[in-house]
Design an enzyme around this catalytic site. Structure first.
Site, PDB file in Angstrom:
ATOM      1  CE  LYS A 137       6.364  -9.143  -9.138  1.00  0.00           C
ATOM      2  NZ  LYS A 137       4.638  -8.790  -8.447  1.00  0.00           N
TER       3      LYS A 137
ATOM      4  CB  ALA B  39       7.728  -7.252  -5.539  1.00  0.00           C
TER       5      ALA B  39
ATOM      6  CD  GLU C 280      12.191  -6.493 -16.376  1.00  0.00           C
ATOM      7  OE1 GLU C 280      12.831  -7.325 -16.042  1.00  0.00           O
ATOM      8  OE2 GLU C 280      11.580  -5.755 -16.802  1.00  0.00           O
TER       9      GLU C 280
ATOM     10  CE1 TYR D   9       9.858  -6.762  -9.358  1.00  0.00           C
ATOM     11  CE2 TYR D   9       9.932  -7.159 -11.801  1.00  0.00           C
ATOM     12  CZ  TYR D   9       8.972  -6.972 -10.730  1.00  0.00           C
ATOM     13  OH  TYR D   9       8.188  -6.591 -11.230  1.00  0.00           O
TER      14      TYR D   9
ATOM     15  CB  VAL E 203      -1.058   0.032   1.226  1.00  0.00           C
ATOM     16  CG1 VAL E 203      -0.089   0.476   2.466  1.00  0.00           C
ATOM     17  CG2 VAL E 203      -1.900   1.097   0.864  1.00  0.00           C
ATOM     18  CB  THR E 204       4.113   1.677   1.489  1.00  0.00           C
ATOM     19  OG1 THR E 204       4.883   0.923   1.560  1.00  0.00           O
ATOM     20  CG2 THR E 204       3.512   1.884   3.161  1.00  0.00           C
ATOM     21  N   GLY E 205       3.208   1.488  -1.944  1.00  0.00           N
ATOM     22  CA  GLY E 205       4.127   2.133  -3.312  1.00  0.00           C
ATOM     23  C   GLY E 205       3.420   2.825  -3.837  1.00  0.00           C
ATOM     24  CD  GLN E 206       3.880   4.231  -9.504  1.00  0.00           C
ATOM     25  OE1 GLN E 206       4.607   5.280 -10.339  1.00  0.00           O
ATOM     26  NE2 GLN E 206       3.963   3.319 -10.534  1.00  0.00           N
TER      27      GLN E 206
ATOM     28  CB  THR F 117       6.275  -7.590 -14.133  1.00  0.00           C
ATOM     29  OG1 THR F 117       6.957  -7.265 -14.842  1.00  0.00           O
ATOM     30  CG2 THR F 117       6.334  -8.997 -14.415  1.00  0.00           C
TER      31      THR F 117
ATOM     32  CG  HIS G 119       2.141   0.938 -13.651  1.00  0.00           C
ATOM     33  ND1 HIS G 119       2.512  -0.427 -14.300  1.00  0.00           N
ATOM     34  CD2 HIS G 119       2.260   1.142 -13.543  1.00  0.00           C
ATOM     35  CE1 HIS G 119       2.310  -0.551 -13.291  1.00  0.00           C
ATOM     36  NE2 HIS G 119       2.272  -0.345 -12.324  1.00  0.00           N
TER      37      HIS G 119
END
Ligand code: NAP
Ligand code: GDD
Length: 372
Positions: free
Chosen positions: A156, A83, A130, A152, A10-13, A128, A182
């Site tokens: 994922k 993540a 990726e 990574y 929740v604290t991420g972008q 993702t 994004h």
């Protein structure tokens, strides 16, 4: 029935934009935070204290904390965004990345099953582009084969497959959004776009001399994060759980992003040379106070930002998302995205410099005994 969302990350972008989006829709929103020595949650500070917004301590590497929290919150939707999300860092901390980005997904799925919520709780997994890694076709869609090309991406990939497995094995409503890059004014400062927009703003205001980057030829399909969180929600509102590619369908290089960002900061660049010798030289400026920059190298290449294996050709095909979700992949264009990020960072650098001047003046006044 009240919709109750649990957001990891929740604290991420994305977590911050998704929280705003769901609160606007009338959801009760619960977010997972982890203990840190600095308790400053910049991206969600404006939401703290909102009646329907609740934060809880837990960690993706701690099954018991997740099981207890899912039991307590009884979510109707889980958005698993947490993540270790930096590709280059995943080469330095591969085991931690695997624990959080791969096994963490399994822990969330098991927390739902342990609490017997598999028939009432829908789960979104932040997958993702990726996964396409060393790409096998361009543009990439839901049927393009995966070829992960970093620790990574490998982690994922496990997340993607375990979600698919639980969907089929236990008939759970869980699905992955295969999101292409994004960005936003809230993007972490070491991802390439934000690193560029901040540097362009600092150089234009005399706070930095040169920007060092890695592979300028790398191609990305960059969209606006605020537009993409809507898709996360739309994916969970479909009748049947399905995976979706979310992308703009337009591709640009790191070099193009850099040129445009500097242009918005009032600096025209010309690139010369090749590979490690390539340089971005200032050819003109709009602000007469920056005339001294003309002829100077403002962008240079450093080996430090090259990756052991790099993903260089991401380009998404959003046809399925357009048709089934009714989503407009072009609601914010590449040009608008770069402009809004640079405008934000120009204002931020200016404000930081005023704040730092006030601090310096205050320190001086205190020292001279002019203020008590
Ligand atoms: P971000 O800004 O780096 O945010 C990551 C979030 O995960 C932060 O809230 C972080 O918490 C949290 N987190 C990390 N480790 C954790 C742990 N062990 N336990 C609990 N929380 C933990 O990432 P983002 O750009 O918002 O991306 C969101 C998700 O989408 C990620 O899964 C990312 O891999 C995926 N994704 C992103 C993009 C993109 O272009 N942005 C594209 C495709 C997929 P702290 O604040 O405490 O560090
Ligand atoms: N970070 C960074 N810093 N990247 C650079 C630099 C630099 O100085 N110079 C060139 N690049 C190149 C990288 O080599 C890469 O090819 C490209 O710019 C984008 O790098 P990032 O902005 O770090 O993003 P990413 O594409 O590796 O990963 C992001 O997007 C993924 C979706 O495709 C992250 O948000 C991932 O979490 C996400 O899954």
């Amino acid at each position: 029935m009240q919709n109750i969302a649990l957001i990891t990350g929740v604290t991420g972008q994305d977590g911050s934009y998704l929280s705003e989006f769901l609160l606007d829709k009338g959801y009760e929103v619960h977010g997972i935070i982890r203990r840190s020595s600095v308790d400053f949650r910049e991206r969600i500070a404006h939401l703290e204290g909102t009646p329907n917004f609740h934060l809880h301590y837990a960690d993706m590497s701690d099954s018991m904390s997740l099981v207890k929290l899912v039991g307590k919150v009884q979510p109707t939707e889980i958005y698993n965004l947490a993540a270790q999300s930096h590709v280059q860092v995943s080469f330095d901390a591969p085991e931690f990345t695997a624990d959080v980005d791969a096994v963490g997904v399994l822990r969330i799925l098991e927390a739902v099953r342990t609490n017997h919520l598999e028939n009432t709780c829908r789960i979104y997994q932040a997958s993702t582009s990726e996964l396409y890694g060393k790409v096998e076709e361009v543009p990439q869609n839901e049927n393009t084969p995966f070829h992960p090309y970093s620790p990574y991406a490998v982690a994922k990939l496990y997340g993607f497959w375990i979600v698919k497995e639980y969907r089929e094995a236990y008939n759970m409503y869980c699905c992955s959004g295969i999101l292409f890059n994004h960005e936003s004014e809230r993007r972490g400062e070491t991802f390439v776009t934000r690193k560029i927009t901040l540097a362009a703003a600092r150089i234009a205001q005399g706070k930095q001399e040169c920007l060092y980057l890695g592979n300028l030829d790398s191609l990305r399909d960059w969209g606006y994060a605020k537009d993409y969180v809507e898709c996360m929600w739309l994916i969970l509102q479909q009748e049947k759980p399905e995976d979706f590619v979310i992308a703009t369908g337009v591709q640009h290089s790191v070099r193009e992003f850099t040129e445009l960002a500097f242009r918005h900061a009032g600096i025209e660049l010309k690139f010369e040379g090749k590979d490690l010798e390539e340089k971005g030289i200032c050819v003109s400026v709009t602000n007469p106070e920056n005339e001294h920059l003309v002829g100077k190298t403002l962008v240079a290449v450093s080996e430090d930002f090259y990756r052991p294996t790099d993903v260089v050709n991401l380009w998404g095909d959003p046809t399925k998302a357009k048709a089934k979700l009714g989503w407009n992949p072009q609601s914010t264009s590449f040009e608008q995205l770069v402009q809004l990020m640079v405008e934000h960072d120009m204002a931020k650098v200016a404000a930081d410099s005023v704040a730092s001047k006030v601090r310096t003046n205050l320190a001086e006044y205190l020292e001279k005994g002019l203020v008590k």
